[in-house]
Design a protein around this motif. Structure first.
Motif, mmCIF file in Angstrom:
data_model
loop_
_atom_site.group_PDB
_atom_site.id
_atom_site.type_symbol
_atom_site.label_atom_id
_atom_site.label_comp_id
_atom_site.label_asym_id
_atom_site.label_seq_id
_atom_site.Cartn_x
_atom_site.Cartn_y
_atom_site.Cartn_z
ATOM 1 N N ILE A 192 -18.983 20.678 56.348
ATOM 2 C CA ILE A 192 -19.874 21.603 57.082
ATOM 3 C C ILE A 192 -18.905 22.036 58.419
ATOM 4 N N VAL A 193 -18.883 23.510 58.213
ATOM 5 C CA VAL A 193 -18.143 24.014 59.351
ATOM 6 C C VAL A 193 -19.003 25.149 60.188
ATOM 7 N N GLU A 194 -19.308 24.573 61.482
ATOM 8 C CA GLU A 194 -20.203 25.564 62.250
ATOM 9 C C GLU A 194 -19.318 26.320 63.082
ATOM 10 N N VAL A 195 -19.329 27.614 62.797
ATOM 11 C CA VAL A 195 -18.598 28.618 63.956
ATOM 12 C C VAL A 195 -19.621 29.251 64.900
ATOM 13 N N MET A 196 -19.466 29.201 65.926
ATOM 14 C CA MET A 196 -20.030 29.598 67.205
ATOM 15 C C MET A 196 -19.258 31.088 67.125
ATOM 16 N N GLN A 197 -20.382 31.944 66.630
ATOM 17 C CA GLN A 197 -19.826 33.302 66.493
ATOM 18 C C GLN A 197 -20.229 34.270 67.504
ATOM 19 N N TYR A 198 -19.294 34.977 68.189
ATOM 20 C CA TYR A 198 -19.432 36.157 69.019
ATOM 21 C C TYR A 198 -20.353 37.353 68.420
ATOM 22 N N CYS A 199 -21.482 37.665 68.978
ATOM 23 C CA CYS A 199 -22.328 38.874 68.636
ATOM 24 C C CYS A 199 -22.520 39.601 69.628
ATOM 25 N N PRO A 200 -21.469 40.675 69.979
ATOM 26 C CA PRO A 200 -21.441 41.437 71.111
ATOM 27 C C PRO A 200 -22.717 42.384 71.304
ATOM 28 N N GLU A 216 -14.643 22.950 74.847
ATOM 29 C CA GLU A 216 -13.400 21.610 75.160
ATOM 30 C C GLU A 216 -13.070 21.284 73.806
ATOM 31 N N LYS A 217 -11.904 21.275 73.755
ATOM 32 C CA LYS A 217 -11.161 20.972 72.445
ATOM 33 C C LYS A 217 -10.931 19.536 72.057
ATOM 34 N N LEU A 218 -11.309 19.198 71.037
ATOM 35 C CA LEU A 218 -11.405 17.564 70.647
ATOM 36 C C LEU A 218 -9.991 17.683 69.819
ATOM 37 N N GLU A 219 -9.185 16.444 70.198
ATOM 38 C CA GLU A 219 -7.974 16.455 69.613
ATOM 39 C C GLU A 219 -8.262 15.521 68.011
ATOM 40 N N LYS A 220 -8.923 14.358 68.175
ATOM 41 C CA LYS A 220 -9.136 14.019 66.697
ATOM 42 C C LYS A 220 -10.578 13.475 66.591
ATOM 43 N N PRO A 221 -11.313 13.551 65.263
ATOM 44 C CA PRO A 221 -12.731 13.155 65.088
ATOM 45 C C PRO A 221 -12.925 11.934 65.791
ATOM 46 N N PHE A 222 -14.268 11.786 66.136
ATOM 47 C CA PHE A 222 -14.885 10.555 66.580
ATOM 48 C C PHE A 222 -14.901 9.605 65.573
ATOM 49 N N LYS A 223 -14.668 8.370 65.865
ATOM 50 C CA LYS A 223 -14.670 7.220 64.915
ATOM 51 C C LYS A 223 -16.021 7.090 64.403
ATOM 52 N N THR A 224 -17.176 7.102 65.029
ATOM 53 C CA THR A 224 -18.409 6.719 64.647
ATOM 54 C C THR A 224 -19.179 8.075 64.684
ATOM 55 N N LYS A 225 -20.254 8.052 63.597
ATOM 56 C CA LYS A 225 -21.234 9.156 63.635
ATOM 57 C C LYS A 225 -22.006 9.257 65.066
ATOM 58 N N GLU A 226 -22.366 8.239 65.586
ATOM 59 C CA GLU A 226 -23.062 8.168 66.729
ATOM 60 C C GLU A 226 -22.384 8.760 68.107
ATOM 61 N N GLU A 227 -20.888 8.611 67.865
ATOM 62 C CA GLU A 227 -20.032 9.230 69.111
ATOM 63 C C GLU A 227 -20.142 10.725 68.937
ATOM 64 N N ALA A 228 -20.282 11.243 67.739
ATOM 65 C CA ALA A 228 -20.060 12.469 67.382
ATOM 66 C C ALA A 228 -21.377 13.078 67.415
ATOM 67 N N ILE A 229 -22.347 12.509 67.258
ATOM 68 C CA ILE A 229 -23.871 13.363 67.463
ATOM 69 C C ILE A 229 -23.897 13.286 69.150
ATOM 70 N N LYS A 235 -24.800 20.514 75.731
ATOM 71 C CA LYS A 235 -25.630 20.769 77.095
ATOM 72 C C LYS A 235 -24.885 21.246 78.352
ATOM 73 N N GLU A 236 -23.460 20.499 78.462
ATOM 74 C CA GLU A 236 -22.665 20.906 79.304
ATOM 75 C C GLU A 236 -21.395 21.679 78.819
ATOM 76 N N SER A 237 -21.178 21.306 77.765
ATOM 77 C CA SER A 237 -19.708 21.987 76.992
ATOM 78 C C SER A 237 -20.045 22.041 75.514
ATOM 79 N N ILE A 238 -19.013 22.903 74.995
ATOM 80 C CA ILE A 238 -19.155 22.923 73.358
ATOM 81 C C ILE A 238 -17.706 22.434 73.150
ATOM 82 N N ILE A 239 -17.890 21.406 72.212
ATOM 83 C CA ILE A 239 -16.856 20.597 71.949
ATOM 84 C C ILE A 239 -16.463 21.246 70.522
ATOM 85 N N THR A 240 -15.217 21.650 70.279
ATOM 86 C CA THR A 240 -14.689 22.339 69.124
ATOM 87 C C THR A 240 -13.825 21.467 68.594
ATOM 88 N N GLY A 241 -13.823 21.247 67.201
ATOM 89 C CA GLY A 241 -12.838 20.465 66.193
ATOM 90 C C GLY A 241 -13.522 19.925 64.988
#
Ligand code: SF4
Ligand code: MG
Length: 283
Positions: A192-200, A216-229, A235-241
């Motif tokens: 699943i790749v969710e792309v936050m898409q600009y719609c001007p 905020e860019k993520l360097e590598k995936p989280f180890k657990t699903k719970e951390e990723a969720i 809420k404060e930032s959009i983590i991409t990766g």
């Protein structure tokens, strides 16, 4: 590496100037090119929407179906011929309204496809109505007092259904999106790749400046699903990766006992039958 121009075609784009769909298509073409996937070996299924209007703007095999139905079309293509790289291209409206059942079952079955979700947080083709990803209280066309319900977070929802690959990207960062798409395509299972898409045109508030301040860019995936969720809440930032990956769960096809040790694809096994005698009965 295949020249990226091989994926271009001559159809003139109807997207608004500055639309994030341009960046998403550029990243798709670069991912195919860098993975050496020839146009004849790639298949993208589309539905109705601004994203769906991309069906004739990329030179690969394509099929445009009904709203929200990109996923079952992609599943059918992949099960018929596993040699193809198959991508279901769909918007946030199609994914979470008509298509939500297909999304859940594709994740559950772990079909070997990539689901590329253009999340511009509105039904853009029909002039900017709220979708399930539009923020609560946001004023939209048809909702002058603001959207009354809570929104759905796509990445969080996919993770909660035990998806084996979940990533979030931004349409303005073609370099990162290309790398994510390459890994999503290579993932054996439903990515699943969710792309936050600009719609001007209908979601001006989520501007490139706003994204720059919040991503905020993520360097590598989280180890657990719970951390990723926890990190996917926006809420404060959009983590991409790539938020989470589980490479070990077998795909749907690999679980089929009746396909074990069979080397051919289903498409190779289609037979011709003469049905003239049968048709005679109905004359
Ligand atoms: Fe792109 Fe939005 Fe225009 Fe549709 S309405 S083409 S999503 S900018
Ligand atoms: Mg949309």
């Amino acid at each position: 590496m295949i020249d990226v121009k091989e994926y271009n075609n001559k159809v003139v784009s109807t997207w608004c100037p500055g639309c994030g769909n341009f960046g998403i298509h550029m990243a798709l073409k670069k991912a195919f090119s860098e993975l050496d996937i020839a146009p004849k070996d790639a298949f993208i299924t589309f539905d109705i929407g601004c994203n769906g209007n991309g069906a004739d703007k990329i030179n690969v095999n394509a099929f445009k179906g009904l709203h929200g139905r990109s996923v079952p079309l992609a599943v059918g293509v992949k099960l018929a011929n596993r040699k193809l790289t198959v991508i279901a291209d769909i918007g946030d409206g199609g994914t979470l309204h008509e298509g939500i059942d297909h999304l859940i079952h594709a994740i559950r079955s772990n079909y070997d496809i990539t689901i590329l979700i253009h999340n511009n947080q509105n039904f853009a083709l029909t002039t900017g109505q709220a979708t399930a990803t539009t923020q609560e209280k946001k004023k939209m066309y048809g909702l002058p007092d603001g959207r009354p319900e809570r929104e759905i977070n796509i990445a969080e929802m996919a993770l909660s259904f035990n998806s084996t690959f979940v990533a979030r990207a931004y349409s303005g960062d073609i370099v990162q999106l290309t790398e994510i798409l390459k890994k999503a395509i290579k993932h054996k299972g439903c990515s699943i790749v969710e792309v936050m898409q600009y719609c001007p045109t209908y979601n001006k508030e989520a501007s490139p400046k706003w994204f720059q301040e919040h991503i905020e860019k993520l360097e590598k995936p989280f180890k657990t699903k719970e951390e990723a969720i926890k990190a996917s809440d926006m809420k404060e930032s959009i983590i991409t990766g790539i938020l989470f990956e589980d490479p070990d769960l077998p795909t749907y096809y690999d679980q089929l006992e009746n396909r074990k040790d069979i080397k051919t694809e289903l498409i190779d096994e289609v037979k011709s039958f003469n049905i003239d005698n049968l048709l005679e009965k109905f004359k």
